[in-house]
Design a protein around this motif. Structure first.
Motif, PDB file in Angstrom:
ATOM      1  N   ASN A  52      30.039  68.325  66.312  1.00  0.00           N
ATOM      2  CA  ASN A  52      29.593  69.032  66.920  1.00  0.00           C
ATOM      3  C   ASN A  52      30.422  69.981  66.736  1.00  0.00           C
ATOM      4  OD1 ASN A  52      28.343  67.254  68.668  1.00  0.00           O
ATOM      5  ND2 ASN A  52      31.274  66.016  69.159  1.00  0.00           N
ATOM      6  N   ILE A  53      30.354  71.150  65.996  1.00  0.00           N
ATOM      7  CA  ILE A  53      30.500  72.558  65.848  1.00  0.00           C
ATOM      8  C   ILE A  53      29.590  73.590  65.141  1.00  0.00           C
ATOM      9  CG2 ILE A  53      31.694  73.771  63.630  1.00  0.00           C
ATOM     10  CD1 ILE A  53      33.632  71.640  62.962  1.00  0.00           C
ATOM     11  N   PRO A  54      28.891  74.200  66.474  1.00  0.00           N
ATOM     12  CA  PRO A  54      28.157  74.706  66.188  1.00  0.00           C
ATOM     13  C   PRO A  54      27.545  75.747  65.208  1.00  0.00           C
ATOM     14  CG  PRO A  54      28.831  75.531  67.741  1.00  0.00           C
ATOM     15  CD  PRO A  54      29.898  74.911  67.403  1.00  0.00           C
ATOM     16  N   GLY A  55      26.574  76.244  64.553  1.00  0.00           N
ATOM     17  CA  GLY A  55      26.322  78.019  64.537  1.00  0.00           C
ATOM     18  C   GLY A  55      26.165  76.923  62.664  1.00  0.00           C
ATOM     19  N   ASN A  56      25.412  77.920  61.554  1.00  0.00           N
ATOM     20  CA  ASN A  56      25.075  77.363  60.497  1.00  0.00           C
ATOM     21  C   ASN A  56      26.227  78.108  59.560  1.00  0.00           C
ATOM     22  OD1 ASN A  56      22.490  76.757  61.184  1.00  0.00           O
ATOM     23  ND2 ASN A  56      21.793  78.758  60.942  1.00  0.00           N
TER      24      ASN A  56
END
Length: 181
Positions: A52-56
């Protein structure tokens, strides 16, 4: 005056406790820390996951409060490769040691979706690590030629000497994988 002593003691205790809160945690329910194990099995490493850690970007993993000590889950790998389709919006960390079979110059390659870094130490000491190869965006699985930064320079390693390494990987959405060759 003596009848006020219990009241004074109670008020003092409440005052001294301030804003502290006491939580009793069941140690058996806490995830294990993402630390190097005391011993290792040749050909096997642990991969630690934070979900649940968004982004790339790897920065979103590294700046997360739970990183690196409190992963959400841990799996074993018997190669430096994470197969596709674990999911989206997670970060991973692999730590271990390389024990070269022969003295010589080695070149390392990294592949990943999304940002992926391969760090290698000049010894078994974790503080000796340096970034040697990286994927700044994404690659298809096992593709090691999309970016010049995916290949390390030649690195001299001695047979039988342990070298610390780390793989950092951040997946946003879509396909996901990492590998080191």
């Amino acid at each position: 005056m003596p009848r006020f002593i219990p009241y004074i003691l109670l008020c003092s205790a409440l005052f001294l406790s301030g804003c502290q809160t006491w939580r009793i945690l069941d140690i058996e329910k806490l995830p294990p820390p993402a630390a190097l194990p005391e011993s290792s099995i040749p050909g096997e490493v642990q991969v630690f996951y934070w979900d649940n850690i968004p982004g790339n970007e790897l920065e979103t993993l590294i700046s997360n409060d739970a990183f690196p000590e409190n992963p959400d889950s841990i799996e074993l790998l018997n190669e430096l490769r994470r197969a596709p389709e674990r999911g989206s919006n997670y970060g991973s960390l692999v730590r271990g040691y390389i024990l070269p079979p022969a003295t010589g110059a080695y070149t390392f390659f990294v592949s990943g979706d999304n940002e992926t870094e391969f760090w290698l130490g000049s010894s078994a000491d974790t503080s000796s690590k340096q970034l040697v190869a990286e994927v700044p965006g994404y690659t298809a699985a096992l593709v090691y030629t999309k970016y010049a930064s995916q290949a390390s320079a030649e690195i001299e390693l001695a047979a039988g000497k342990r070298y610390y390494f780390e793989i950092l990987h951040k997946e946003g959405y879509g396909g996901d994988h990492f590998s080191v060759a």
